[in-house]
Design an enzyme around this catalytic site. Sequence first.
Site, mmCIF file in Angstrom:
data_model
loop_
_atom_site.group_PDB
_atom_site.id
_atom_site.type_symbol
_atom_site.label_atom_id
_atom_site.label_comp_id
_atom_site.label_asym_id
_atom_site.label_seq_id
_atom_site.Cartn_x
_atom_site.Cartn_y
_atom_site.Cartn_z
ATOM 1 N N CYS A 188 0.813 -1.203 -0.047
ATOM 2 C CA CYS A 188 0.048 0.154 0.015
ATOM 3 C C CYS A 188 0.887 1.206 -0.157
ATOM 4 C CB CYS A 188 -0.921 -0.123 1.109
ATOM 5 S SG CYS A 188 -1.844 1.367 1.273
ATOM 6 N N CYS A 214 -0.550 4.064 2.346
ATOM 7 C CA CYS A 214 -0.471 4.429 3.833
ATOM 8 C C CYS A 214 -0.320 2.738 4.170
ATOM 9 C CB CYS A 214 -1.962 4.707 3.997
ATOM 10 S SG CYS A 214 -3.076 4.058 3.375
ATOM 11 N N SER A 215 -1.150 2.020 4.899
ATOM 12 C CA SER A 215 -1.008 0.828 4.989
ATOM 13 C C SER A 215 -2.151 -0.097 5.135
ATOM 14 C CB SER A 215 -0.408 0.947 6.630
ATOM 15 O OG SER A 215 -1.407 1.403 7.525
ATOM 16 N N CYS A 216 -2.840 -0.147 3.776
ATOM 17 C CA CYS A 216 -3.903 -0.846 3.756
ATOM 18 C C CYS A 216 -3.761 -2.241 3.857
ATOM 19 C CB CYS A 216 -4.646 -0.274 2.176
ATOM 20 S SG CYS A 216 -5.147 1.090 2.137
#
Lengths: 195, 114
Positions: free
Chosen positions: A97, A100-102
């Site tokens: 991702c 971000c940090s999906c």
Amino acid sequence: MSAKTPDAERRVHAMRELLVERGVVDDDVDRQIGADASRSWQQGARLVSRAWVDPAYRQRLLTDAKAAARELDVDADAIKEFVVLENTEEVHHLVVCTLCSCYPRAVLGDPPAWYKSEAYRSRAVREPAAVLAEFGWEPPEQMRIVVVDSSADRRFMVLPRRPRGSEGMSEADLRGLVTRNSLIGVGEPRPVADA
Amino acid sequence: MASRPEQPARFAVGDHVAVVERPGERRHVRTPRYVQGAVGVVTGVHGPHLDPERLAYGLDGHPPVWLYAVQIPLAQLFPDGACRPGDVLAIDLYEHWLRPADEVGTTRTERVPD
């Protein structure tokens, strides 16, 4: 909170109080965080090992991952759309991702720290083969790498290739070959000899 | 997933699309800068979705927007040769970020994948 509390912490505290006070979030957030924390990538390993021994299940997992997860009592409902990507001899998926940090937390739990690092997020799309090599696996020359950037409503888990020589193994033993990294696509499952 | 959008899907699987560029954008958007201006191929049509770029500001996400899976060769995005020739990026993009590739005079069109 005391005068010695670091600024960042005080700000977080104030923000949290405001969010609750204004009804943006409620105590359910704590419950949800607790539920997420109890989840682990082992759930993903269960889906994978079942798919390895049961071709019909594998097909269901690839077409409707949420329903297939539910069959094994894995609750993926918190994920808007849960998608499983199959690695083959021709195509290797690697999930990142970049924004971000999906991550499919409801199934795999919290992402590893490196998944959120700037180094991984920027290098996975620029030089995936080099990143894979650093994780200890070099994809064969003819294998195409598909880097999947989770920048939208869908969350991805990889169905890794079943290890060579695992033909006679039970579903439970196969589960032991699955690694968290292989569910993100930054590696292969354990080879059979290591099991 | 959301209620039906007023418009049918503009793109279909196999269509060549160019990603819109908004270099000065300061708001929260879901299209990373590194794909803006790139040209790729639609590989999936994922139906109408509430617009996350409106949801991010407390709006209701309407009107819903079509979401597409798009594949772009990594060599086009990063021509410095760090990736292998066949490697691709797969990314989900919302319709308002896409234009038909042949409508856009982007400098990257010569590297449209087959």
